[in-house]
Design a protein around this motif. Structure first.
Motif, PDB file in Angstrom:
ATOM      1  N   UNK A 137      -6.639  -6.315  15.685  1.00 29.86           N
ATOM      2  CA  UNK A 137      -5.176  -6.079  15.756  1.00 29.86           C
ATOM      3  C   UNK A 137      -4.433  -6.641  16.930  1.00 29.86           C
ATOM      4  N   UNK A 138      -4.410  -7.798  16.888  1.00 29.11           N
ATOM      5  CA  UNK A 138      -3.156  -8.145  17.331  1.00 29.11           C
ATOM      6  C   UNK A 138      -1.829  -7.566  17.973  1.00 29.11           C
ATOM      7  N   UNK A 139      -1.735  -7.527  18.944  1.00 27.57           N
ATOM      8  CA  UNK A 139      -0.316  -6.782  19.253  1.00 27.57           C
ATOM      9  C   UNK A 139       0.733  -6.859  20.136  1.00 27.57           C
ATOM     10  N   UNK A 175      -6.284  -1.256   6.623  1.00 30.96           N
ATOM     11  CA  UNK A 175      -5.970  -1.090   7.478  1.00 30.96           C
ATOM     12  C   UNK A 175      -4.465  -1.645   7.964  1.00 30.96           C
ATOM     13  N   UNK A 176      -3.046  -0.894   7.972  1.00 30.26           N
ATOM     14  CA  UNK A 176      -2.083  -1.330   8.079  1.00 30.26           C
ATOM     15  C   UNK A 176      -1.843  -0.343   9.423  1.00 30.26           C
ATOM     16  N   UNK A 177      -0.656  -0.974   9.648  1.00 28.89           N
ATOM     17  CA  UNK A 177       0.197  -1.112  11.107  1.00 28.89           C
ATOM     18  C   UNK A 177       1.463  -0.395  10.564  1.00 28.89           C
ATOM     19  N   UNK A 178       2.561   0.107  10.565  1.00 33.68           N
ATOM     20  CA  UNK A 178       4.010   0.583  10.484  1.00 33.68           C
ATOM     21  C   UNK A 178       4.322   0.772  11.423  1.00 33.68           C
ATOM     22  N   UNK A 202       8.619   2.552   9.071  1.00 30.53           N
ATOM     23  CA  UNK A 202       7.727   2.748   7.703  1.00 30.53           C
ATOM     24  C   UNK A 202       7.672   0.836   7.376  1.00 30.53           C
ATOM     25  N   UNK A 203       8.392   0.284   7.963  1.00 33.45           N
ATOM     26  CA  UNK A 203       7.506  -1.360   7.535  1.00 33.45           C
ATOM     27  C   UNK A 203       6.288  -1.747   8.214  1.00 33.45           C
ATOM     28  N   UNK A 204       6.428  -2.713   7.868  1.00 36.71           N
ATOM     29  CA  UNK A 204       4.829  -3.168   7.581  1.00 36.71           C
ATOM     30  C   UNK A 204       4.548  -4.131   8.475  1.00 36.71           C
ATOM     31  N   UNK A 205       3.879  -3.692  10.163  1.00 34.01           N
ATOM     32  CA  UNK A 205       3.963  -5.135  10.487  1.00 34.01           C
ATOM     33  C   UNK A 205       2.891  -5.638  10.480  1.00 34.01           C
ATOM     34  N   UNK A 206       1.656  -5.447  10.847  1.00 31.05           N
ATOM     35  CA  UNK A 206       0.227  -5.129  10.187  1.00 31.05           C
ATOM     36  C   UNK A 206      -0.494  -4.955   9.077  1.00 31.05           C
ATOM     37  N   UNK A 207      -1.406  -5.803   8.914  1.00 32.48           N
ATOM     38  CA  UNK A 207      -2.279  -5.305   7.577  1.00 32.48           C
ATOM     39  C   UNK A 207      -3.572  -6.181   7.157  1.00 32.48           C
ATOM     40  N   UNK A 208      -4.751  -5.851   7.316  1.00 34.77           N
ATOM     41  CA  UNK A 208      -5.839  -6.864   6.756  1.00 34.77           C
ATOM     42  C   UNK A 208      -7.011  -5.466   5.705  1.00 34.77           C
ATOM     43  N   UNK A 246       0.941  -1.064  -0.153  1.00 32.34           N
ATOM     44  CA  UNK A 246       0.085  -0.383  -0.114  1.00 32.34           C
ATOM     45  C   UNK A 246       0.907   1.053  -0.044  1.00 32.34           C
ATOM     46  N   UNK A 247       0.946   2.012  -1.210  1.00 31.73           N
ATOM     47  CA  UNK A 247       1.157   3.558  -1.080  1.00 31.73           C
ATOM     48  C   UNK A 247       1.186   4.385  -0.163  1.00 31.73           C
ATOM     49  N   UNK A 248       2.293   4.672   0.782  1.00 37.04           N
ATOM     50  CA  UNK A 248       2.050   5.611   1.612  1.00 37.04           C
ATOM     51  C   UNK A 248       2.623   6.595   1.443  1.00 37.04           C
ATOM     52  N   UNK A 249       2.621   6.861   0.032  1.00 36.26           N
ATOM     53  CA  UNK A 249       3.679   8.192   0.006  1.00 36.26           C
ATOM     54  C   UNK A 249       3.972   8.239  -1.966  1.00 36.26           C
ATOM     55  N   UNK A 250       3.626   9.687  -2.578  1.00 40.85           N
ATOM     56  CA  UNK A 250       3.532   9.772  -3.784  1.00 40.85           C
ATOM     57  C   UNK A 250       5.212   9.129  -4.577  1.00 40.85           C
ATOM     58  N   UNK A 251       5.384   8.694  -5.382  1.00 41.03           N
ATOM     59  CA  UNK A 251       6.101   8.795  -6.248  1.00 41.03           C
ATOM     60  C   UNK A 251       6.095   7.829  -7.743  1.00 41.03           C
TER      61      UNK A 251
END
Length: 441
Positions: free
Chosen positions: A413-415, A389-392, A396-402, A323-328
């Protein structure tokens, strides 16, 4: 050694009559016709004895070219014949070359001669000589050296390497057991005669050529260049691919970008050579493609992935989707099972809006800080088709996403397995990307 046995009957004009009136006479003496100076000589004597007598003693006296055989008889025979016969075989040492005289004397126990005879034998010289040639006097270890026999009049051969026998044929093929100086000796034999010749051979150390790999096949990726390396220490290198010489490639290193059977031939200053070969397999790759759905980027199938933004690796972005978080400009590097990689063409992402929903209450999270579960509640005013929905973490590393549906207005979300610290919860819709800070302890 040759044995000559030709019976020659020698008649005698002298007859000796003993008091017993039994005739005693040497009837025949057999000797070789033409023995050589290397042949043993066998003499056969046949004759008659008085009744109840037999040969008791045999004496041989050799001096120069003269040989005397003395046969002494005495009582003891149980022969029923009135005049018993005898047949004696005497083996003589080889006679010297030239004219030889062999005498046979028959006498009784008192030393009185009963009969005698002699004959002459001409013994020619044999001229047994050893001799051999070598194509060279230095060889490399594990190399065969052909030996050519040039001896004359030999009927047996003994070859020795530093005193140890290694062959018995006329012209053997020699291979040294170790390096260093070797004394090659030829022993030729005919009868009891021998002659020898020796030559020195130096066996040089042969270096072993080894391409720098433990396998018989090297795999290289398409569009990559690898290097074949042979161990150092040679004076000459010649490379081949599929049997054809690679012109100008005469060093210990060879860059390769094509598949095929590669061989290197090496040579050192002493002339010893060796070679080694290796098959190179070229692995083809498929350029990956990116499918874009708003800010969701999906890669074509591969074994593993690495996403790039503006040609810089994105930390933790190693899934098939991102999932792009910034333009580029986004690319994906895919890796095949062989380890080969390829990079996609760029896909441009432009994010139109980034808002913090904490102010407008459209994304609610609790508790804060979260320990085991992070609860969320959201409101989607518009009927968007795609919601992620994603957790970073802060790197910038994605640790959870759904991926959410319109019915997923709230969830957890399990943390509990995450490290303590500050994280960013990101909501991605078709129209905007919005973030919220959360604390996990």
């Amino acid at each position: 050694m040759q044995q000559f046995r030709v019976f020659v009957l020698i008649s005698f004009s002298m007859f000796l009559f003993l008091p017993s009136h039994a005739q005693q006479i040497l009837q025949s003496v057999t000797t070789p016709l033409s023995p050589t100076e290397c042949d043993s000589v066998q003499v056969t004597v046949q004759g008659q004895l008085p009744q109840n007598n037999e040969i008791k003693k045999r004496q041989i006296q050799q001096s120069g070219n003269s040989t005397e055989i003395i046969l002494t008889y005495g009582a003891g025979s149980t022969s029923p014949l009135p005049v018993p016969t005898f047949l004696e075989t005497i083996n003589l040492a080889p006679l010297p070359a030239g004219q030889n005289q062999i005498s046979v004397i028959l006498q009784d126990g008192n030393g009185i001669n009963a009969d005698n005879t002699s004959r002459s034998i001409q013994v020619p010289p044999l001229n047994l000589t050893s001799g051999f040639t070598l194509p060279r006097d230095t060889i490399c270890e594990q190399t065969t050296l052909p030996i050519t026999d040039t001896s004359s009049n030999a009927d047996q051969y003994i070859w020795q390497d530093n005193g140890m026998n290694f062959d018995t044929v006329a012209s053997p093929a020699y291979q040294a057991a170790d390096t260093g100086k070797h004394n090659i000796q030829q022993i030729v034999v005919n009868g009891v005669c021998k002659d020898t010749m020796a030559k020195r051979v130096e066996v040089l150390t042969k270096p072993v050529a080894e391409l720098g790999t433990n396998t018989d096949t090297l795999q290289i990726c398409e569009n990559d260049v690898d290097t074949l390396a042979i161990n150092d220490g040679y004076d000459q290198y010649k490379w081949q691919r599929n049997g054809s010489v690679l012109t100008g490639q005469n060093s210990a290193r060879l860059p390769v970008s094509d598949g095929g059977l590669y061989q290197v031939n090496t040579r050192i200053a002493n002339g010893c050579t060796d070679s080694d070969s290796l098959f190179v397999e070229k692995i083809t790759t498929t350029t990956p493609s990116i499918t874009k759905t708003d800010s969701v980027l999906s890669s074509s199938p591969a074994t593993s992935y690495q996403w790039l933004r503006d040609d810089n690796p994105i930390t933790g972005a190693t899934n098939s989707e991102y999932i792009a978080q910034q333009s580029g400009a986004y690319r994906v590097v895919t890796f095949a099972q062989s380890g080969c990689s390829d990079t996609s063409a760029p896909t441009t992402v432009v994010l139109t809006s980034i808002r913090d929903l904490q102010s407008d209450k459209k994304l609610v999270t609790y508790p804060s800080p979260a320990q085991e579960m992070l609860h969320y509640k959201l409101e989607i005013i518009d009927q968007q088709q795609n919601v992620f929905l994603s957790l970073h973490d802060l790197n910038g590393r994605t640790v959870r996403e759904q991926r959410l549906t319109l019915s997923s207005q709230k969830g957890t979300i399990e943390v509990d397995a995450l490290a303590n610290g500050l994280y960013l919860l990101q909501l991605q819709t078709d129209k905007a990307t919005i973030t919220k800070k959360v604390v996990i302890e």
